[in-house]
Write an enzyme that holds these catalytic residues in place. Sequence first.
Site, mmCIF file in Angstrom:
data_model
loop_
_atom_site.group_PDB
_atom_site.id
_atom_site.type_symbol
_atom_site.label_atom_id
_atom_site.label_comp_id
_atom_site.label_asym_id
_atom_site.label_seq_id
_atom_site.Cartn_x
_atom_site.Cartn_y
_atom_site.Cartn_z
ATOM 1 N N CYS A 74 75.976 63.714 15.469
ATOM 2 C CA CYS A 74 76.692 64.502 16.476
ATOM 3 C C CYS A 74 77.734 63.599 17.106
ATOM 4 O O CYS A 74 77.407 62.732 17.931
ATOM 5 C CB CYS A 74 75.742 65.055 17.538
ATOM 6 S SG CYS A 74 76.585 66.093 18.754
ATOM 7 N N GLY A 75 78.980 63.765 16.686
ATOM 8 C CA GLY A 75 80.040 62.873 17.145
ATOM 9 C C GLY A 75 80.241 62.898 18.641
ATOM 10 O O GLY A 75 80.443 61.846 19.279
ATOM 11 N N CYS A 206 83.365 70.246 18.329
ATOM 12 C CA CYS A 206 82.380 69.613 17.450
ATOM 13 C C CYS A 206 83.037 68.395 16.818
ATOM 14 O O CYS A 206 84.024 68.535 16.077
ATOM 15 C CB CYS A 206 81.909 70.599 16.382
ATOM 16 S SG CYS A 206 80.746 69.881 15.191
ATOM 17 N N GLY A 207 82.510 67.213 17.100
ATOM 18 C CA GLY A 207 83.114 65.984 16.600
ATOM 19 C C GLY A 207 83.025 65.846 15.089
ATOM 20 O O GLY A 207 84.026 65.571 14.416
#
Length: 266
Positions: A74-75, A206-207
């Site tokens: 999860c960036g 969202c990364g």
Amino acid sequence: MRFRKIHGAGNDFVLLSDLGPEGDKEWPKEAERLCARRTGVGADGLVVSRLISGSPAVLEVACFNADGSIASMCGNALRCSAWAAHRDHGFQQMSLHMAGVVHEAVVSDDSVWVTAEVSSVLPRRLQTVINGRPTWFDSAHTGTEHVVAIVDDVDAIDAVLVGRLVRHHADLAPLGTNVNFVQSAGHQALKIRTYERGVEAETLSCGSGAVAAAVVATMRGLVARRAVTVHNRAGEPLTVRPHDTRPNRTHWVGGPVTNTFEGVLA
């Protein structure tokens, strides 16, 4: 336990940092409880960050989605953790370990950057019909599963309806996938909407999805292999660029982090 409510370009988390031994809990259940929008703090995920070493700076970061599932990458959770470590300990560069993968992180005055590892990229992974038009999705693994459809207008798509259908597509069973709809937005710029697995909803940013979008858009010739601005639903763009020494395997994703409020869990 003290917590931060923090978001990376609109992707929001309950962040717990530097917990003592008494801080071990059943985190999947805690994630479901704390991330509930009406009865909890409300977030896309719960992030638990632990300081492993101060010199060099190393942190172990775990991210649990709102449904209690564990995120392998999860960036934005990594970026929020790096921001908190900078605020708490003064680190500007650090290593972040998530699900067995080591990510680099750099905190500057107005942006937080982390690395994402890109493995398999598969064109034309699956096809579905969107607004009466057959549409192909390419897949790109950026630490977690993503599919990307290049479309003319992301705002004309029911991202939740189509995203949910593609996320559960039989060709992607049993893991499923995150689903991204991407359009060209000018020179070295993209516009994106993302339906996230584990949140089971459209998120504002969202990364790892931004990285997947940039990788697929580069493959499709929409952008060149250099820095790309990815505009999201939050109106707080992320920038994706190839890593200087590992450009084919690793990308940087960077952008703002906002500490919304802090509190104590009851």
